[in-house]
Scaffold this motif. Structure first.
Motif, PDB file in Angstrom:
ATOM      1  N   ASN A  98      -5.887   6.258  -2.891  1.00  0.00           N
ATOM      2  CA  ASN A  98      -4.757   6.322  -2.227  1.00  0.00           C
ATOM      3  C   ASN A  98      -3.250   6.839  -2.661  1.00  0.00           C
ATOM      4  N   GLU A  99      -3.610   8.847  -2.456  1.00  0.00           N
ATOM      5  CA  GLU A  99      -3.140   9.376  -3.144  1.00  0.00           C
ATOM      6  C   GLU A  99      -3.127  10.744  -2.114  1.00  0.00           C
ATOM      7  N   ILE A 100      -1.618  11.038  -1.261  1.00  0.00           N
ATOM      8  CA  ILE A 100      -1.370  11.795  -0.661  1.00  0.00           C
ATOM      9  C   ILE A 100      -0.647  13.712  -1.817  1.00  0.00           C
ATOM     10  N   CYS A 101      -1.856  14.334  -1.481  1.00  0.00           N
ATOM     11  CA  CYS A 101      -1.774  15.524  -1.860  1.00  0.00           C
ATOM     12  C   CYS A 101      -1.594  17.049  -0.997  1.00  0.00           C
ATOM     13  N   ASP A 160      -7.373  -1.025   0.616  1.00  0.00           N
ATOM     14  CA  ASP A 160      -6.515  -1.667   0.397  1.00  0.00           C
ATOM     15  C   ASP A 160      -5.414  -0.696  -0.819  1.00  0.00           C
ATOM     16  N   LYS A 161      -4.304  -1.362  -1.624  1.00  0.00           N
ATOM     17  CA  LYS A 161      -3.153  -0.478  -1.670  1.00  0.00           C
ATOM     18  C   LYS A 161      -4.585  -0.110  -2.733  1.00  0.00           C
ATOM     19  N   LYS A 186       0.461  -1.164   0.068  1.00  0.00           N
ATOM     20  CA  LYS A 186       0.458  -0.457  -0.177  1.00  0.00           C
ATOM     21  C   LYS A 186       0.625   1.668  -0.176  1.00  0.00           C
ATOM     22  N   LEU A 187       1.520   2.044   1.203  1.00  0.00           N
ATOM     23  CA  LEU A 187       2.243   2.380   0.778  1.00  0.00           C
ATOM     24  C   LEU A 187       3.712   2.603  -0.151  1.00  0.00           C
ATOM     25  N   ASP A 188       3.641   1.078  -1.211  1.00  0.00           N
ATOM     26  CA  ASP A 188       4.754   1.952  -2.534  1.00  0.00           C
ATOM     27  C   ASP A 188       3.641   1.833  -3.438  1.00  0.00           C
ATOM     28  N   ALA A 189       2.192   1.716  -2.812  1.00  0.00           N
ATOM     29  CA  ALA A 189       1.280   2.234  -4.253  1.00  0.00           C
ATOM     30  C   ALA A 189       1.036   3.562  -3.905  1.00  0.00           C
ATOM     31  N   PHE A 190       1.531   4.453  -3.062  1.00  0.00           N
ATOM     32  CA  PHE A 190       1.046   5.351  -2.707  1.00  0.00           C
ATOM     33  C   PHE A 190       1.189   7.026  -4.056  1.00  0.00           C
ATOM     34  N   TYR A 191       0.110   8.062  -4.385  1.00  0.00           N
ATOM     35  CA  TYR A 191      -0.452   8.296  -5.929  1.00  0.00           C
ATOM     36  C   TYR A 191       0.011   9.470  -5.081  1.00  0.00           C
TER      37      TYR A 191
END
Length: 667
Positions: A471-474, A518-519, A398-403
Motif C-alpha cells: 500500500n505504498e506510493i513512490c 485492503d489497507k 486504506k487512504l490513511d495507511a498509504f506509505y
C-alpha cells in the motif's frame, strides 16, 4: 503561503504560469484535439530521430538524466580506484561496455564455453539443472521463478512461479494472423536462424534449430495468459504447499530448480499461471533433447547480444528495435553503456545522482503536495453517492495507511558482494552482476518478511508507482523536474502535472486491481456486494469507451487491458483538480499569460503526455502496454472530467464532447 510548500517561503504571485505557448498549437481547437492544442508545439519541435521509435516527455527527461549520469560515471571511469570500491565497480563496468575493440576481437568467445556445455548435455535431468543455473544468471527459461509478497498474507514473501519463455514477450506475436504480425514472425525466424549461424551452425542445422525454437515458443504461447488475462489478480494466484507442487507438476524437477537457483527449502509457493507450466511439463517430456538444447542455445545467445561484438548487437537491434518497434538507428554506445551500469549498479548510481542533482527542498514540497492530494482524495471518496458509508470507511482507512516514498531510499543497497574485474570480459562482468542481484534478492526475500522500506525503482528513474501489497506510493527523484514538477511555477501548473501523477498513483489503490487489496496490502474484499457491483458498472463505462477508440486503421484500443491505468488517470485528474481548488481558497490565482488557473491545470496535464510515435511501436504497445497511448491519455481522459468542459467552454458541437450521462463517474 505556497500551498505546495512545507512553509510559506514563496508567494504564488511571484511564480510563473508554467505555460510556454511555444509548446502549444494555438491553431488547434481544444474541443477537437486537446492533445494537439496543449502539446502540438512541443511535438513539432521534437520530431522522431532515427534513434527513437517513440519520443515523449519521459524520453526528453531521460536524455537529460543520461547526460548528468554520463558526467558522473565518466569521471569515475577515467581514474584509478581501490579494487572493490563502488567507484571502481562503476568505472570498470562502464569501461568494459565502451571497449568495442576488445569486444569485437572476442566475437562470441565469451559465451562459447556455456554453449559447449549445452551441446554436451546428455539427458533431460541434466538439461533442467542447466536451465536453473542459467536462470540464476538472467537467461530466460520456459518459466520464471522469483519471490515477492504473498497476495493474501502481504507481510510475508512467497516463492512464485510464472509463465515465461517467449522471446517476443507477448503470446499474440506467435498466434495472430494479421499481416503486420506475420511480418514480424517471419523476421523473427530469420533472426533466430542468424544467431545460430553466428555461433557455429551451418545453414541447414540453423534452419532445423530455428524450427525447434519456434515450435517450443509457440506451444508455450498457446497455453500462456494474454496481457489482459494477467491483470486478473485472483486468476493469477494459486498458492499451494511445496508437496502439492511436486504432486501436481511432476514433470519439472523442482528440487533441482530451487537448488541451482540458490533458493532454500520452502513450505509454500504460488503457481500463478498453471496452464503454461503444465505445457512446459509436456514440452520437457515430448521434445527431443536436441531440440531442447537448440532452444537453450538460442536463449543464451539472444540474452548475450548486447554484451558481445557489434555484429551481435546489430542483429538484435534489427529485429527487436527496427522490425518490432520501428527504430531506424541504434542508440550511441555511451547510452547503452550507461544503461548497463544502471542495470547492474542502479542504486549506487542513484546515490550519486541525488547527491548532486536533487535538492532537499523539492522533497519537502512533494511531502506537502502528497498530503494535499490525500486530503482531496478523502473528499472525493466522501462525495461518491454510489458508495455506502461502510465501504467509504474502509476506503478512508486504506487512504490513511498509504506509505509514501519520495526522492530516494533512507538506506542504500550494499554492493560489497559484487565483484567487477578489468580482467573479465564485459559479458562475464554482466553475468557476475546478474548472479549477484539474483542471490541478493533471494537471500533478502525467501522465507523472510516483506521489507516495506525496499524501493522497486532507482531514484534516477523518471516514473512513479503504487504497490498494492505494501500500500505504498513512490515518487523517485528523477520525475521531480519540469514539466512534471516545476519549482518556479505556481500551483495551477504543478497540480496539473505532478499533482495528477500523485493522484494517479493514489487512485491505483482504488482501481479495478488495487481495489481488491485492503489497507494492509492483502487480497481481501472490503466492499459491500452492492458497492462492488456499482464500481464494476461504472468502470465498465471506461472500458467500453476505450474499446471504441481506433488507434490505427483497423486496430482498436484494449479497454480491459488499459482499464487500471485509465481509472488512475481519471481519478488523478479529479483529485488533483479538487486539491487545486482547495489551495486556491487560501491563495487565489489570477489568470496568467492569457489562461485561467483551471485552463493552466489542464494544459499542464496535456503537455506531460506529448509524444511522437512510429506505427510499429504503437502496434507493439497496443498489444502489451496497460497504459493507453499518450494521445488518448489526453483526448480519452479529459472528456470524462466535468471541470475541463467548463474551463474551455466545450459544447455539444465539439468532437470530443461526451454527453454527461455517458461520462465515467468514479473517484
Amino acid at each position: 503561503m505556497m500551498a505546495m510548500a512545507a512553509s510559506g517561503t514563496f508567494a504564488q504571485s511571484s511564480l510563473s504560469s508554467g505555460i510556454d505557448k511555444a509548446n502549444m498549437n494555438l491553431t488547434a481547437n481544444p474541443g477537437t484535439d486537446f492533445f494537439e492544442y496543449a502539446a502540438g508545439g512541443w511535438m513539432k519541435a521534437h520530431p522522431l530521430t532515427p534513434e527513437y521509435s517513440r519520443y515523449a516527455q519521459f524520453d526528453a527527461l531521460q536524455e537529460n538524466n543520461r547526460k548528468q549520469l554520463k558526467e558522473l560515471i565518466e569521471e569515475l571511469a577515467g581514474k584509478q580506484h581501490t579494487q572493490g570500491s563502488l567507484q571502481q565497480k562503476i568505472g570498470s563496468l562502464y569501461n568494459a561496455a565502451m571497449d568495442s575493440v576488445r569486444r569485437n576481437e572476442m566475437g562470441w568467445q565469451p559465451i562459447e564455453r556455456v554453449l559447449k556445455e549445452i551441446d554436451g548435455i546428455k539427458g533431460k535431468s541434466s538439461y533442467q539443472m542447466m536451465a536453473a543455473r542459467l536462470n540464476r544468471r538472467g537467461v530466460q527459461s520456459m518459466f520464471g521463478i522469483y519471490c515477492d509478497a504473498d497476495l493474501r498474507n502481504s507481510k510475508e514473501n512467497l516463492v512464485q512461479i510464472n509463465q515465461s519463455g517467449l522471446s517476443m514477450g507477448e503470446r499474440d506475436y506467435y498466434l495472430d494472423e494479421d499481416a503486420p504480425t506475420q511480418k514480424i514472425r517471419e523476421a523473427y525466424k530469420q533472426y533466430v536462424k542468424k544467431l545460430f549461424m553466428m555461433t557455429g551452425y551451418d545453414a541447414t542445422r540453423a534452419e532445423q534449430a530455428m524450427k525447434a525454437v519456434l515450435d517450443i515458443e509457440t506451444r508455450i504461447a498457446k497455453a500462456s495468459y494474454s496481457a489482459t488475462q494477467q491483470r486478473d489478480v485472483e486468476g493469477n494466484y494459486h498458492k499451494m504447499s511445496y508437496e502439492q507442487l511436486l504432486t501436481d507438476y511432476p514433470g519439472i524437477d523442482w528440487s533441482t530448480c530451487l537448488l541451482f537457483n540458490g533458493i532454500p527449502a520452502v513450505k509454500e509457493v504460488s503457481v500463478n499461471q498453471p496452464e503454461p507450466i503444465h505445457e512446459v511439463e509436456k514440452i520437457l517430456a515430448e521434445t527431443s533433447l536436441d531440440d531442447l538444447k537448440a532452444y537453450m542455445h538460442f536463449k543464451v545467445t539472444d540474452d548475450a547480444t548486447s554484451c558481445l561484438s557489434d555484429d551481435f548487437r546489430s542483429a538484435s537491434f534489427d529485429f527487436y528495435n527496427r522490425t518490432m518497434s520501428g527504430a531506424e538507428q541504434d542508440r550511441p554506445r555511451w547510452k547503452r553503456a550507461i544503461s548497463a551500469v544502471e542495470g547492474a549498479l542502479g542504486m549506487a548510481v542513484g546515490r550519486m545522482y541525488v547527491e548532486k542533482h536533487f535538492p532537499e527542498s523539492s522533497k519537502q514540497r512533494m511531502v506537502q503536495l502528497v498530503k494535499n492530494l490525500q486530503t482531496a482524495l478523502g473528499q472525493r471518496i466522501d462525495q461518491q453517492e454510489w458508495m455506502s458509508e461502510e465501504t467509504k470507511k474502509q476506503a478512508h482507512e486504506k487512504l490513511d495507511a498509504f506509505y509514501v516514498k519520495i526522492g530516494y531510499p533512507d538506506t542504500w543497497m550494499d554492493y560489497s558482494g559484487l565483484e567487477i574485474r578489468d580482467s573479465l570480459s564485459f559479458y562475464e562482468n554482466m553475468v557476475q552482476a546478474s548472479e549477484f542481484l539474483h542471490d541478493y534478492y533471494i537471500k533478502k526475500r525467501v522465507n523472510r518478511p516483506v521489507d516495506r522500506d525496499e524501493w522497486l525503482m532507482t531514484p534516477q528513474t523518471i516514473n512513479a508507482y503504487y504497490n498494492p501489497t505494501t500500500n505504498e506510493i513512490c515518487f523517485p527523484a528523477g520525475i521531480l523536474q519540469p514539466p512534471f514538477f516545476n519549482a518556479e511555477a505556481d500551483d495551477a501548473c504543478n497540480y496539473g502535472a505532478i499533482g495528477v501523477v500523485i493522484g494517479h498513483e493514489m487512485t491505483h489503490g482504488f482501481d479495478d486491481q488495487g481495489s481488491q487489496f485492503d489497507k494492509d496490502g492483502n487480497l481481501k474484499n472490503w466492499w459491500t456486494e452492492a458497492d462492488g457491483k456499482n464500481f464494476k458498472n461504472r468502470t465498465q463505462v471506461m472500458e467500453t469507451f476505450f474499446d471504441k477508440i481506433e488507434v490505427l486503421p483497423g486496430m482498436y484500443a484494449n479497454g480491459k487491458l488499459t482499464l487500471g491505468e485509465n481509472i488512475a488517470d481519471h481519478g488523478g485528474l479529479n483529485v488533483s483538480f479538487l486539491a487545486l481548488q482547495n489551495a486556491m481558497k487560501e491563495n487565489p490565482l489570477p489568470a496568467k499569460d492569457g489562461f485561467t488557473p483551471e485552463q493552466r491545470f489542464f494544459l499542464s496535464y496535456g503537455l506531460i503526455w506529448g509524444n511522437n510515435v512510429r506505427e510499429e511501436m504503437l502496434r507493439q504497445l497496443n498489444k502489451m502496454d496497460p497504459h493507453s497511448p499518450g494521445r488518448w491519455r489526453v483526448n480519452g481522459a479529459l472528456p470524462h472530467i466535468d471541470a475541463w468542459y467548463k474551463a474551455f467552454d466545450i459544447s455539444k458541437k465539439d468532437p470530443l464532447f461526451v454527453p454527461k450521462k455517458n461520462r465515467v463517474d468514479v473517484w
